[in-house]
Design a protein around this motif. Sequence first.
Motif, PDB file in Angstrom:
ATOM      1  N   TRP A   1       0.796  -1.228   0.000  1.00  0.00           N
ATOM      2  CA  TRP A   1       0.000   0.000   0.000  1.00  0.00           C
ATOM      3  C   TRP A   1       0.830   1.280   0.000  1.00  0.00           C
ATOM      4  O   TRP A   1       0.505   2.230  -0.728  1.00  0.00           O
ATOM      5  N   ARG A   2       1.876   1.350   0.803  1.00  0.00           N
ATOM      6  CA  ARG A   2       2.573   2.625   0.994  1.00  0.00           C
ATOM      7  C   ARG A   2       3.786   2.811   0.096  1.00  0.00           C
ATOM      8  O   ARG A   2       4.136   3.944  -0.230  1.00  0.00           O
ATOM      9  N   LEU A   3       4.438   1.743  -0.288  1.00  0.00           N
ATOM     10  CA  LEU A   3       5.660   1.863  -1.089  1.00  0.00           C
ATOM     11  C   LEU A   3       5.421   2.537  -2.443  1.00  0.00           C
ATOM     12  O   LEU A   3       6.252   3.354  -2.864  1.00  0.00           O
ATOM     13  N   PRO A   4       4.336   2.232  -3.169  1.00  0.00           N
ATOM     14  CA  PRO A   4       4.147   2.909  -4.465  1.00  0.00           C
ATOM     15  C   PRO A   4       4.111   4.426  -4.360  1.00  0.00           C
ATOM     16  O   PRO A   4       4.665   5.119  -5.219  1.00  0.00           O
ATOM     17  N   ARG A   5       3.482   4.944  -3.314  1.00  0.00           N
ATOM     18  CA  ARG A   5       3.414   6.399  -3.160  1.00  0.00           C
ATOM     19  C   ARG A   5       4.793   6.987  -2.935  1.00  0.00           C
ATOM     20  O   ARG A   5       5.142   8.020  -3.536  1.00  0.00           O
ATOM     21  N   ALA A   6       5.594   6.369  -2.080  1.00  0.00           N
ATOM     22  CA  ALA A   6       6.937   6.880  -1.814  1.00  0.00           C
ATOM     23  C   ALA A   6       7.800   6.818  -3.072  1.00  0.00           C
ATOM     24  O   ALA A   6       8.542   7.763  -3.380  1.00  0.00           O
ATOM     25  N   LEU A   7       7.702   5.711  -3.813  1.00  0.00           N
ATOM     26  CA  LEU A   7       8.472   5.593  -5.049  1.00  0.00           C
ATOM     27  C   LEU A   7       7.997   6.600  -6.086  1.00  0.00           C
ATOM     28  O   LEU A   7       8.809   7.139  -6.857  1.00  0.00           O
ATOM     29  N   PHE A   8       6.683   6.862  -6.112  1.00  0.00           N
ATOM     30  CA  PHE A   8       6.162   7.861  -7.032  1.00  0.00           C
ATOM     31  C   PHE A   8       6.741   9.234  -6.719  1.00  0.00           C
ATOM     32  O   PHE A   8       7.093  10.009  -7.623  1.00  0.00           O
TER      33      PHE A   8
ATOM     34  N   SER B   1     -11.765  11.755 -21.423  1.00  0.00           N
ATOM     35  CA  SER B   1     -11.011  10.543 -21.114  1.00  0.00           C
ATOM     36  C   SER B   1     -10.205  10.752 -19.841  1.00  0.00           C
ATOM     37  O   SER B   1      -9.666  11.836 -19.592  1.00  0.00           O
ATOM     38  N   THR B   2     -10.128   9.705 -19.036  1.00  0.00           N
ATOM     39  CA  THR B   2      -9.289   9.739 -17.829  1.00  0.00           C
ATOM     40  C   THR B   2      -8.219   8.647 -17.871  1.00  0.00           C
ATOM     41  O   THR B   2      -7.641   8.300 -16.844  1.00  0.00           O
ATOM     42  N   ARG B   3      -7.952   8.096 -19.040  1.00  0.00           N
ATOM     43  CA  ARG B   3      -6.915   7.074 -19.181  1.00  0.00           C
ATOM     44  C   ARG B   3      -5.542   7.719 -19.078  1.00  0.00           C
ATOM     45  O   ARG B   3      -5.295   8.794 -19.628  1.00  0.00           O
ATOM     46  N   TYR B   4      -4.653   7.007 -18.409  1.00  0.00           N
ATOM     47  CA  TYR B   4      -3.328   7.548 -18.132  1.00  0.00           C
ATOM     48  C   TYR B   4      -2.570   7.885 -19.412  1.00  0.00           C
ATOM     49  O   TYR B   4      -2.009   8.984 -19.549  1.00  0.00           O
ATOM     50  N   LEU B   5      -2.529   6.960 -20.370  1.00  0.00           N
ATOM     51  CA  LEU B   5      -1.751   7.172 -21.582  1.00  0.00           C
ATOM     52  C   LEU B   5      -2.293   8.340 -22.399  1.00  0.00           C
ATOM     53  O   LEU B   5      -1.527   9.112 -22.992  1.00  0.00           O
ATOM     54  N   GLU B   6      -3.612   8.492 -22.445  1.00  0.00           N
ATOM     55  CA  GLU B   6      -4.192   9.597 -23.201  1.00  0.00           C
ATOM     56  C   GLU B   6      -3.924  10.938 -22.513  1.00  0.00           C
ATOM     57  O   GLU B   6      -3.648  11.945 -23.181  1.00  0.00           O
TER      58      GLU B   6
ATOM     59  N   GLY C   1      -3.781   7.691  -4.092  1.00  0.00           N
ATOM     60  CA  GLY C   1      -4.437   6.740  -4.983  1.00  0.00           C
ATOM     61  C   GLY C   1      -3.566   6.197  -6.090  1.00  0.00           C
ATOM     62  O   GLY C   1      -4.048   5.461  -6.954  1.00  0.00           O
ATOM     63  N   LEU C   2      -2.279   6.538  -6.118  1.00  0.00           N
ATOM     64  CA  LEU C   2      -1.388   6.032  -7.159  1.00  0.00           C
ATOM     65  C   LEU C   2      -0.760   4.722  -6.692  1.00  0.00           C
ATOM     66  O   LEU C   2      -0.248   4.631  -5.574  1.00  0.00           O
ATOM     67  N   GLY C   3      -0.805   3.717  -7.569  1.00  0.00           N
ATOM     68  CA  GLY C   3      -0.281   2.404  -7.215  1.00  0.00           C
ATOM     69  C   GLY C   3       0.695   1.892  -8.251  1.00  0.00           C
ATOM     70  O   GLY C   3       1.179   2.629  -9.117  1.00  0.00           O
TER      71      GLY C   3
END
Length: 350
Positions: A75-82, A130-135, A206-208
């Motif tokens: 849960w927490r590591l992705p946010r720190a890495l982001f 659109s809310t897609r990341y790539l777009e 909310g970023l994973g």
Amino acid sequence: MIDHGYRTVQVRRGRLSGLWSTRSLVVCTGLVAVTFLLMVVSLGMGTYPLAFDRVLGALLGVGDDSQARLLVVGWRLPRALFAIVCGIALGLSGAIFQSLTRNPLGSPDIIGFSSGSYTGAIVVMLVIGSTRYLEIAAGSLIGGCLTAAVVYLLAVRGRTVQPFRLIIMGIGVGAVLSSLNSTLMLFVNVDTAMLAAVWAAGSLNGLGYEQLRPTVLILVLFLALLAFVAPRMRQLELGDDAAQALGTRTGRARSGAVVLGVALTALVTAAAGPISFVALAAPQIARRLVRGPGLALVPSALVGALVLLASDVLAQRLGFPVGVVTATLGGAYLAWLLADEFRAQASRRK
């Protein structure tokens, strides 16, 4: 043996080699260590706090503490890495533009390129729907590059680009784009506008791993391109005449560096929204720490990672989006920077 005026260490890795100052190596090592310690602290924060040893155990896979492993790694590591990845991108982007403009105010959020990336993302979210990341990432990149092209054309005088003119034109274009972004908000429904407004605050909530993996892959690609562009940027710092004498095509090199700097900003904007002032402060802090001449890409990247991670830790404590914290701290830093520049100019006149 060439005397560079400071102690140096030659680093070799196969056919690749580089010359680093001893102070730069010490500073970079210290920045990595402090960033890692701060990351461990951030991983222990939350509704269910964890002790330092439990966080380390979860990161290293030691023991059978499944609860700590789920909280830390899951849960927490992705946010720190982001925070670290986005800080690296912003620090590099700021170093690129400050090198090109030869001005401490040459930052993508000051000269309007961040506003252009934000406008591109807003158009994708509000107009295309659109809310897609790539777009959103594609919209951010296109918006930032178009803004850079407009500012670049407005700053050209004769066949050369004047750094101060580039900054002034960028500030003006950024103001126009900010008004356009506010106008777009008025022509959509309230729910869509609120979604865009929350995203525009700049947040790592909310970023994973789903968003982290493509962001890291794209950043690695940009780092490879930057390794190719960096020697030409160092030649540009000598002046266009000297760079041309060394065989550098100044127009092509400058355009490539601008596109790469905008792309780094767009990468962060697409993932977490516009996060301001990290790109402004990181290269200046890095240069003061290293006390070396010229482009300091690696120290700027590491300072950017540390600044954004520290801002995110503070944001979690206060319950604010990280963009609000960086804007508040960055505004104070900008005021100090302007005052410092004014004092320096006044002392030179004397």
